[in-house]
Design a protein around this motif. Structure first.
Motif, PDB file in Angstrom:
ATOM      1  N   ALA A  22      11.149  11.360 -11.090  1.00 46.40           N
ATOM      2  CA  ALA A  22      11.132  10.772  -9.754  1.00 46.40           C
ATOM      3  C   ALA A  22      10.415  11.684  -8.767  1.00 46.40           C
ATOM      4  CB  ALA A  22      12.554  10.488  -9.283  1.00 46.40           C
ATOM      5  N   LEU A  23      10.615  12.998  -8.886  1.00 44.54           N
ATOM      6  CA  LEU A  23       9.909  13.936  -8.013  1.00 44.54           C
ATOM      7  C   LEU A  23       8.412  13.940  -8.323  1.00 44.54           C
ATOM      8  CD1 LEU A  23      12.451  16.903  -7.975  1.00 44.54           C
ATOM      9  CD2 LEU A  23      11.850  15.434  -6.046  1.00 44.54           C
ATOM     10  N   ASP A  24       8.053  13.817  -9.598  1.00 45.48           N
ATOM     11  CA  ASP A  24       6.639  13.689  -9.965  1.00 45.48           C
ATOM     12  C   ASP A  24       6.030  12.452  -9.312  1.00 45.48           C
ATOM     13  OD1 ASP A  24       6.338  15.971 -11.545  1.00 45.48           O
ATOM     14  OD2 ASP A  24       6.953  14.946 -13.380  1.00 45.48           O
ATOM     15  N   TYR A  26       7.074  11.004  -6.580  1.00 49.42           N
ATOM     16  CA  TYR A  26       6.943  11.296  -5.146  1.00 49.42           C
ATOM     17  C   TYR A  26       5.656  12.072  -4.871  1.00 49.42           C
ATOM     18  CZ  TYR A  26       7.426  13.624  -0.697  1.00 49.42           C
ATOM     19  OH  TYR A  26       7.156  14.110   0.563  1.00 49.42           O
ATOM     20  N   VAL A  27       5.400  13.113  -5.656  1.00 50.70           N
ATOM     21  CA  VAL A  27       4.198  13.932  -5.452  1.00 50.70           C
ATOM     22  C   VAL A  27       2.943  13.096  -5.664  1.00 50.70           C
ATOM     23  CG1 VAL A  27       2.885  15.900  -6.330  1.00 50.70           C
ATOM     24  CG2 VAL A  27       5.353  16.102  -5.990  1.00 50.70           C
ATOM     25  N   ALA A  28       2.949  12.232  -6.663  1.00 48.98           N
ATOM     26  CA  ALA A  28       1.790  11.369  -6.911  1.00 48.98           C
ATOM     27  C   ALA A  28       1.552  10.429  -5.738  1.00 48.98           C
ATOM     28  CB  ALA A  28       1.996  10.573  -8.195  1.00 48.98           C
ATOM     29  N   GLN A  29       2.632   9.868  -5.198  1.00 42.06           N
ATOM     30  CA  GLN A  29       2.526   8.994  -4.030  1.00 42.06           C
ATOM     31  C   GLN A  29       2.002   9.752  -2.815  1.00 42.06           C
ATOM     32  OE1 GLN A  29       2.533   5.611  -4.739  1.00 42.06           O
ATOM     33  NE2 GLN A  29       3.993   5.328  -3.056  1.00 42.06           N
ATOM     34  N   LEU A  30       2.528  10.948  -2.607  1.00 41.16           N
ATOM     35  CA  LEU A  30       2.099  11.760  -1.476  1.00 41.16           C
ATOM     36  C   LEU A  30       0.604  12.072  -1.580  1.00 41.16           C
ATOM     37  CD1 LEU A  30       2.829  13.434   1.054  1.00 41.16           C
ATOM     38  CD2 LEU A  30       3.361  15.335  -0.483  1.00 41.16           C
ATOM     39  N   THR A  31       0.165  12.420  -2.766  1.00 39.65           N
ATOM     40  CA  THR A  31      -1.248  12.747  -2.980  1.00 39.65           C
ATOM     41  C   THR A  31      -2.131  11.525  -2.720  1.00 39.65           C
ATOM     42  OG1 THR A  31      -0.627  14.412  -4.628  1.00 39.65           O
ATOM     43  CG2 THR A  31      -2.911  13.641  -4.644  1.00 39.65           C
ATOM     44  N   ARG A  32      -1.689  10.368  -3.190  1.00 40.71           N
ATOM     45  CA  ARG A  32      -2.480   9.148  -3.028  1.00 40.71           C
ATOM     46  C   ARG A  32      -2.538   8.728  -1.557  1.00 40.71           C
ATOM     47  NH1 ARG A  32      -1.754   3.507  -3.239  1.00 40.71           N
ATOM     48  NH2 ARG A  32       0.495   3.668  -3.549  1.00 40.71           N
ATOM     49  N   TRP A  33      -1.397   8.753  -0.885  1.00 37.82           N
ATOM     50  CA  TRP A  33      -1.358   8.320   0.512  1.00 37.82           C
ATOM     51  C   TRP A  33      -2.004   9.333   1.444  1.00 37.82           C
ATOM     52  CZ3 TRP A  33       1.332   4.214   3.258  1.00 37.82           C
ATOM     53  CH2 TRP A  33       1.801   3.206   2.407  1.00 37.82           C
ATOM     54  N   SER A  74      10.978  11.866   9.893  1.00 36.82           N
ATOM     55  CA  SER A  74      10.848  12.109   8.451  1.00 36.82           C
ATOM     56  C   SER A  74       9.414  12.294   7.977  1.00 36.82           C
ATOM     57  CB  SER A  74      11.500  10.960   7.669  1.00 36.82           C
ATOM     58  OG  SER A  74      12.876  10.915   7.918  1.00 36.82           O
ATOM     59  N   GLY A  75       8.456  11.644   8.638  1.00 35.73           N
ATOM     60  CA  GLY A  75       7.063  11.811   8.240  1.00 35.73           C
ATOM     61  C   GLY A  75       6.817  11.437   6.797  1.00 35.73           C
ATOM     62  N   ALA A  76       6.563  12.439   5.959  1.00 34.71           N
ATOM     63  CA  ALA A  76       6.320  12.213   4.532  1.00 34.71           C
ATOM     64  C   ALA A  76       7.607  12.280   3.714  1.00 34.71           C
ATOM     65  CB  ALA A  76       5.329  13.240   4.017  1.00 34.71           C
ATOM     66  N   GLY A  77       8.756  12.209   4.397  1.00 34.76           N
ATOM     67  CA  GLY A  77      10.021  12.265   3.674  1.00 34.76           C
ATOM     68  C   GLY A  77      10.462  13.673   3.354  1.00 34.76           C
ATOM     69  N   ILE A  78       9.978  14.619   4.155  1.00 38.02           N
ATOM     70  CA  ILE A  78      10.306  16.029   3.966  1.00 38.02           C
ATOM     71  C   ILE A  78      11.191  16.490   5.117  1.00 38.02           C
ATOM     72  CG2 ILE A  78       9.346  18.350   3.684  1.00 38.02           C
ATOM     73  CD1 ILE A  78       6.678  16.944   2.910  1.00 38.02           C
ATOM     74  N   PRO A  79      12.444  16.802   4.884  1.00 38.98           N
ATOM     75  CA  PRO A  79      13.070  16.930   3.568  1.00 38.98           C
ATOM     76  C   PRO A  79      13.823  15.709   3.072  1.00 38.98           C
ATOM     77  CG  PRO A  79      14.530  17.846   5.215  1.00 38.98           C
ATOM     78  CD  PRO A  79      13.309  17.348   5.960  1.00 38.98           C
ATOM     79  N   GLY A  80      14.027  14.697   3.925  1.00 37.57           N
ATOM     80  CA  GLY A  80      14.999  13.651   3.639  1.00 37.57           C
ATOM     81  C   GLY A  80      14.816  12.910   2.325  1.00 37.57           C
ATOM     82  N   LEU A  81      13.617  12.417   2.059  1.00 39.20           N
ATOM     83  CA  LEU A  81      13.416  11.632   0.842  1.00 39.20           C
ATOM     84  C   LEU A  81      13.523  12.513  -0.401  1.00 39.20           C
ATOM     85  CD1 LEU A  81      12.919   8.960  -0.460  1.00 39.20           C
ATOM     86  CD2 LEU A  81      10.462   9.216  -0.028  1.00 39.20           C
ATOM     87  N   ILE A  82      13.044  13.743  -0.305  1.00 42.32           N
ATOM     88  CA  ILE A  82      13.176  14.676  -1.424  1.00 42.32           C
ATOM     89  C   ILE A  82      14.648  14.956  -1.706  1.00 42.32           C
ATOM     90  CG2 ILE A  82      12.677  17.036  -2.194  1.00 42.32           C
ATOM     91  CD1 ILE A  82      10.069  16.825  -0.504  1.00 42.32           C
ATOM     92  N   GLU A 111       7.786   2.346   0.526  1.00 40.25           N
ATOM     93  CA  GLU A 111       7.209   2.147  -0.796  1.00 40.25           C
ATOM     94  C   GLU A 111       7.655   3.226  -1.777  1.00 40.25           C
ATOM     95  OE1 GLU A 111       4.608   0.499  -3.816  1.00 40.25           O
ATOM     96  OE2 GLU A 111       5.796  -0.231  -2.121  1.00 40.25           O
ATOM     97  N   THR A 112       7.680   4.460  -1.339  1.00 38.77           N
ATOM     98  CA  THR A 112       8.062   5.550  -2.232  1.00 38.77           C
ATOM     99  C   THR A 112       9.551   5.508  -2.548  1.00 38.77           C
ATOM    100  OG1 THR A 112       6.266   6.867  -1.282  1.00 38.77           O
ATOM    101  CG2 THR A 112       7.890   8.042  -2.593  1.00 38.77           C
ATOM    102  N   THR A 113      10.353   5.107  -1.588  1.00 41.90           N
ATOM    103  CA  THR A 113      11.777   4.916  -1.846  1.00 41.90           C
ATOM    104  C   THR A 113      11.989   3.840  -2.905  1.00 41.90           C
ATOM    105  OG1 THR A 113      12.442   5.645   0.356  1.00 41.90           O
ATOM    106  CG2 THR A 113      13.978   4.210  -0.809  1.00 41.90           C
ATOM    107  N   ARG A 114      11.258   2.748  -2.790  1.00 42.22           N
ATOM    108  CA  ARG A 114      11.378   1.664  -3.771  1.00 42.22           C
ATOM    109  C   ARG A 114      10.971   2.124  -5.164  1.00 42.22           C
ATOM    110  NH1 ARG A 114       8.292  -1.874  -6.373  1.00 42.22           N
ATOM    111  NH2 ARG A 114       6.367  -1.064  -5.427  1.00 42.22           N
ATOM    112  N   LEU A 115       9.866   2.854  -5.258  1.00 41.04           N
ATOM    113  CA  LEU A 115       9.360   3.279  -6.565  1.00 41.04           C
ATOM    114  C   LEU A 115      10.269   4.312  -7.223  1.00 41.04           C
ATOM    115  CD1 LEU A 115       5.533   3.578  -5.798  1.00 41.04           C
ATOM    116  CD2 LEU A 115       6.663   1.826  -7.178  1.00 41.04           C
ATOM    117  N   THR A 116      10.829   5.207  -6.437  1.00 42.60           N
ATOM    118  CA  THR A 116      11.664   6.265  -7.011  1.00 42.60           C
ATOM    119  C   THR A 116      13.117   5.846  -7.179  1.00 42.60           C
ATOM    120  OG1 THR A 116      12.109   7.204  -4.814  1.00 42.60           O
ATOM    121  CG2 THR A 116      10.212   8.090  -6.033  1.00 42.60           C
ATOM    122  N   GLY A 117      13.519   4.760  -6.523  1.00 40.97           N
ATOM    123  CA  GLY A 117      14.913   4.339  -6.589  1.00 40.97           C
ATOM    124  C   GLY A 117      15.849   5.265  -5.837  1.00 40.97           C
TER     125      GLY A 117
END
Length: 212
Positions: A22-24, A26-33, A74-82, A111-117
């Motif tokens: 799931a963290l991988d 997140y990183v892939a999503q962050l890189t793409r966005w 939250s911006g990119a979800g740092i730290p909350g989504l992580i 979108e990232t919340t949905r993908l990572t669950g």
């Protein structure tokens, strides 16, 4: 063979394969966005595992009993989504609310919340309009959002009701504490950062009314 930053951070955090995946993601999503919306400082992206993932995960140990979290700006979800992605492994009832006023950043978070669950809820709103609705959360946090006096002003209704404040700061932590004490009465300590020897996490455990 020297382990990569990713492998080292995941090993130190003791996460499961599912959490690592799931963290991988997140990183892939962050890189793409990042190519579309400047979510983080471009210079920090190559060091995402230490600058953002590990830096966020250390907050879990600063409030080991916390189950409900509120992340402001939250911006990119740092730290909350992580925190939501990784924290649920050992805290099945964990819930994180993320407040972000920028609609495009909110779309990334949704979108990232949905993908990572991840057990996160996204609120696209201004902080001052919604923060009082979260009285009773265990922890409120914010990273790289505003000076400490402003953070306290925003979160005062929560801190007065028993919520713990966790605010990562750089080398300016002590000077911001001094400035905040000119306006507020509170109990706080500074937890040394594991990822930056010059940084610390300001932890506020109680707050009284502003000084006259």
């Amino acid at each position: 063979m020297v382990p990569s930053d990713r492998d080292r951070v995941l090993a130190e955090a003791g996460v499961s394969r599912e959490t690592a995946a799931a963290l991988d993601l997140y990183v892939a999503q962050l890189t793409r966005w990042q190519a579309i919306k400047n979510l983080v400082g471009p210079a920090t992206l190559p060091d995402v595992w230490t600058r953002h993932i590990a830096d966020s995960l250390q907050l879990l140990d600063a409030a080991p009993q916390a189950r409900t979290w509120l992340d402001l700006g939250s911006g990119a979800g740092i730290p909350g989504l992580i925190l939501a992605i990784a924290g649920v492994q050992n805290r099945p009832d964990l819930r994180v609310d993320l407040v972000e006023s920028n609609a495009r950043k909110g779309a990334f978070l949704q979108e990232t919340t949905r993908l990572t669950g991840a057990p996160a809820r996204i609120h696209v709103a201004r902080i001052e309009r919604v923060v009082a609705d979260f009285r009773g959360v265990d922890v409120v946090c914010a990273r790289a959002l505003a000076p400490l006096p402003q953070l306290i002003a925003w979160t005062a209704p929560l801190l007065k009701s028993g919520t713990i404040g966790l605010f990562p700061k750089g080398r300016e932590a002590q000077s911001e504490l001094t400035a905040a004490r000119e306006k507020w009465t509170f109990v706080a300590d500074v937890i040394p950062s594991r990822t930056d020897s010059s940084a610390g996490i300001v932890r506020i455990s109680s707050l009284s009314d502003p000084l006259p």
